[in-house]
Design a protein around this motif. Structure first.
Motif, mmCIF file in Angstrom:
data_model
loop_
_atom_site.group_PDB
_atom_site.id
_atom_site.type_symbol
_atom_site.label_atom_id
_atom_site.label_comp_id
_atom_site.label_asym_id
_atom_site.label_seq_id
_atom_site.Cartn_x
_atom_site.Cartn_y
_atom_site.Cartn_z
ATOM 1 N N UNK A 131 71.533 -6.415 41.105
ATOM 2 C CA UNK A 131 71.087 -7.365 40.077
ATOM 3 C C UNK A 131 70.234 -6.713 38.987
ATOM 4 N N UNK A 132 69.670 -5.536 39.279
ATOM 5 C CA UNK A 132 68.883 -4.814 38.283
ATOM 6 C C UNK A 132 69.692 -4.406 37.062
ATOM 7 N N UNK A 134 71.195 -6.273 35.129
ATOM 8 C CA UNK A 134 70.968 -7.229 34.034
ATOM 9 C C UNK A 134 70.104 -6.581 32.959
ATOM 10 N N UNK A 135 69.017 -5.936 33.372
ATOM 11 C CA UNK A 135 68.121 -5.274 32.403
ATOM 12 C C UNK A 135 68.822 -4.098 31.733
ATOM 13 N N UNK A 136 69.576 -3.339 32.515
ATOM 14 C CA UNK A 136 70.288 -2.174 31.983
ATOM 15 C C UNK A 136 71.257 -2.586 30.884
ATOM 16 N N UNK A 137 72.044 -3.607 31.155
ATOM 17 C CA UNK A 137 73.014 -4.086 30.163
ATOM 18 C C UNK A 137 72.295 -4.746 28.990
ATOM 19 N N UNK A 138 71.204 -5.427 29.283
ATOM 20 C CA UNK A 138 70.457 -6.101 28.228
ATOM 21 C C UNK A 138 69.989 -5.155 27.133
ATOM 22 N N UNK A 139 69.688 -3.902 27.518
ATOM 23 C CA UNK A 139 69.224 -2.913 26.536
ATOM 24 C C UNK A 139 70.371 -2.360 25.683
ATOM 25 N N UNK A 140 71.613 -2.502 26.180
ATOM 26 C CA UNK A 140 72.753 -1.865 25.511
ATOM 27 C C UNK A 140 73.609 -2.830 24.693
ATOM 28 N N UNK A 141 73.344 -4.136 24.816
ATOM 29 C CA UNK A 141 74.219 -5.117 24.170
ATOM 30 C C UNK A 141 73.425 -6.081 23.289
ATOM 31 N N UNK A 142 74.162 -6.828 22.486
ATOM 32 C CA UNK A 142 73.551 -7.891 21.686
ATOM 33 C C UNK A 142 73.841 -9.266 22.262
ATOM 34 N N UNK A 143 74.915 -9.369 23.067
ATOM 35 C CA UNK A 143 75.262 -10.654 23.679
ATOM 36 C C UNK A 143 76.149 -10.412 24.891
ATOM 37 N N UNK A 144 75.841 -11.115 25.991
ATOM 38 C CA UNK A 144 76.687 -11.085 27.178
ATOM 39 C C UNK A 144 77.438 -12.418 27.262
ATOM 40 N N UNK A 145 78.756 -12.353 27.284
ATOM 41 C CA UNK A 145 79.589 -13.552 27.437
ATOM 42 C C UNK A 145 80.065 -13.618 28.880
ATOM 43 N N UNK A 146 79.655 -14.660 29.597
ATOM 44 C CA UNK A 146 79.997 -14.769 31.021
ATOM 45 C C UNK A 146 81.102 -15.795 31.231
ATOM 46 N N UNK A 147 81.866 -15.621 32.327
ATOM 47 C CA UNK A 147 83.037 -16.472 32.551
ATOM 48 C C UNK A 147 82.878 -17.408 33.753
ATOM 49 N N UNK A 148 81.719 -17.346 34.413
ATOM 50 C CA UNK A 148 81.393 -18.307 35.460
ATOM 51 C C UNK A 148 80.062 -18.967 35.101
ATOM 52 N N UNK A 149 79.958 -20.288 35.221
ATOM 53 C CA UNK A 149 78.742 -20.983 34.784
ATOM 54 C C UNK A 149 77.473 -20.506 35.478
ATOM 55 N N UNK A 150 77.568 -20.116 36.749
ATOM 56 C CA UNK A 150 76.366 -19.735 37.499
ATOM 57 C C UNK A 150 75.789 -18.392 37.062
ATOM 58 N N UNK A 151 76.523 -17.631 36.230
ATOM 59 C CA UNK A 151 76.061 -16.300 35.850
ATOM 60 C C UNK A 151 74.952 -16.318 34.794
ATOM 61 N N UNK A 152 74.873 -17.388 34.002
ATOM 62 C CA UNK A 152 73.909 -17.403 32.894
ATOM 63 C C UNK A 152 72.472 -17.252 33.384
ATOM 64 N N UNK A 153 72.161 -17.814 34.548
ATOM 65 C CA UNK A 153 70.775 -17.809 35.033
ATOM 66 C C UNK A 153 70.230 -16.397 35.218
ATOM 67 N N UNK A 154 71.089 -15.452 35.577
ATOM 68 C CA UNK A 154 70.638 -14.076 35.817
ATOM 69 C C UNK A 154 70.165 -13.419 34.521
ATOM 70 N N UNK A 155 70.841 -13.703 33.417
ATOM 71 C CA UNK A 155 70.477 -13.106 32.128
ATOM 72 C C UNK A 155 69.320 -13.852 31.476
ATOM 73 N N UNK A 156 69.334 -15.172 31.601
ATOM 74 C CA UNK A 156 68.237 -15.964 31.035
ATOM 75 C C UNK A 156 66.905 -15.571 31.663
#
Length: 384
Positions: A131-132, A134-156
């Motif tokens: 799950x760590x 999330x931070x790694x990708x957060x530094x490399x992207x401007x937006x994460x588009x997820x395809x399952x509704x439950x995934x948003x909570x991890x990035x938020x």
């Protein structure tokens, strides 16, 4: 239609068959809103058909598992170097990384360093392991588009920009014809049961899994001579890769090209690898058994990293065992055949499976994933 004062260039990076399809669908939607938009990058036949200028064919690098990835490291490195060069030289307006996680993370970091915006489509499975990230990708992207509704909570939770766009398969999994028409087109007897064989979309899957599926087909045919078998051939798999196995098979297998959903809807039960295919079968409501086998070290490593009890998407979405999974040493011709016989011959067992798959389909909602992705990309470009 979006009125855009400029012609945008998007670089797509899709390393696998499913990503190729997702990117193609997204680009077709983009063209509806912005006809002057231009697509370049890495992908396969679907992206080419959609009008993307594919600079690197991804057919040779769509592998899974540590051992397999190491074997293809050289080719993947060449692909990454080329895409980085394109980003540096042509400065696209947006880089769209579609799945293919570790490769695309490296590309995203480079694009970000060049001042190019990055939209990442299909989140890594942070809910399953590491799950760590999330931070790694957060530094490399401007937006994460997820395809399952439950995934948003991890990035938020980590303040990483995220958008739930819906699962693209909900929109695309539709047969072209009626079931009865398909029986005629494929030369199948509507009065005899049909078993589907989906051995995967990667060369290493075909080598490792198809022989077991064909051996199971031989057992099934011996016990139920009336059975018919169809194999929807993935676009990323060549005729030669299949023929090497089918020529030695004692059972007649109907190979179907470029019509997977029509082939699947003819089936009464399906043997499938895990991955997007299992979700597509679920959306069509066909009972299945999900299988997988990796190189021994890749599996050993995965067992220690993955924190969820299932590998099949229908089971993961349902949060329980909806369809049987046969993994690694459990994947034998005898076990496969036994489960298919259950799905064909045990009415209550079969109906339970169908009902659970219908519930999975309801959880995924009404779709619109490709359109939502296109609108999100235009929003990031300032075009809507």
């Amino acid at each position: 239609m979006t009125n855009s004062p400029t012609s945008y260039t998007l670089l797509f990076s899709a390393g696998e068959s499913s990503g190729d399809q997702h990117a193609a669908n997204m680009f077709l939607e983009l063209q509806q809103h912005c006809p002057t938009i231009r697509g370049i990058g890495m992908g396969g036949s679907k992206m080419r058909q959609a009008g993307v200028d594919v600079r690197y064919d991804s057919a040779g690098i769509g592998v899974i598992g540590l051992v397999e990835i190491l074997k293809h490291y050289g080719e993947a490195s060449r692909a990454l170097s080329l895409l980085k060069q394109i980003v540096a030289d042509e400065k696209p307006d947006l880089v769209v990384c579609v799945d293919y996680k570790e490769f695309n993370l490296r590309l995203a970091r480079f694009a970000k360093s060049q001042g190019v915006k990055v939209l990442f489509y299909v989140s890594p499975q942070v809910w399953a392991w590491r799950p760590g990230r999330v931070k790694t990708y957060g530094k490399a992207i401007d937006m994460m588009a997820v395809i399952f509704p439950f995934e948003t909570q991890y990035y938020e939770a980590e303040n990483v920009p995220v958008r739930y766009v819906g699962h693209p398969s909900v929109d695309k999994v539709h047969p072209q014809r009626s079931r009865s028409e398909d029986f005629d087109v494929f030369g199948l007897d509507p009065n005899r049961p049909v078993v589907g064989i989906l051995p995967g979309s990667r060369g290493n899957e075909i080598k490792r899994i198809l022989p077991v599926m064909l051996a199971a087909a031989a057992i099934l045919k011996a016990q139920r001579p009336e059975l018919q078998f169809v194999l929807p051939q993935a676009d990323s798999i060549s005729d030669a890769e299949l023929t090497a196995h089918l020529d030695n098979c004692s059972v007649a297998i109907h190979v179907v090209k470029q019509q997977p959903y029509d082939a699947i809807q003819c089936c009464d039960a399906v043997l499938t690898t895990s991955g997007t295919a299992s979700l597509e079968i679920a959306l069509l409501g066909v009972p299945m058994v999900i299988v997988y086998r990796l190189a021994a070290f890749s599996y050993w490593l995965g067992k220690r990293l993955v924190k969820i009890p299932f590998i099949g998407l229908p089971n993961i979405i349902a949060g329980k065992s909806v369809v049987k999974e046969l993994i690694q040493e459990q994947l034998t011709p005898e076990n496969l055949a036994a489960e298919i016989l259950q799905l064909l011959g045990n009415g209550d067992y079969r109906q339970r499976c169908i009902s659970e798959l219908q519930a999975v389909k309801r959880q995924l909602g009404d779709g619109g994933g490709s359109k939502n992705m296109a609108l999100l990309a235009l929003e990031m470009l300032g075009g809507s």
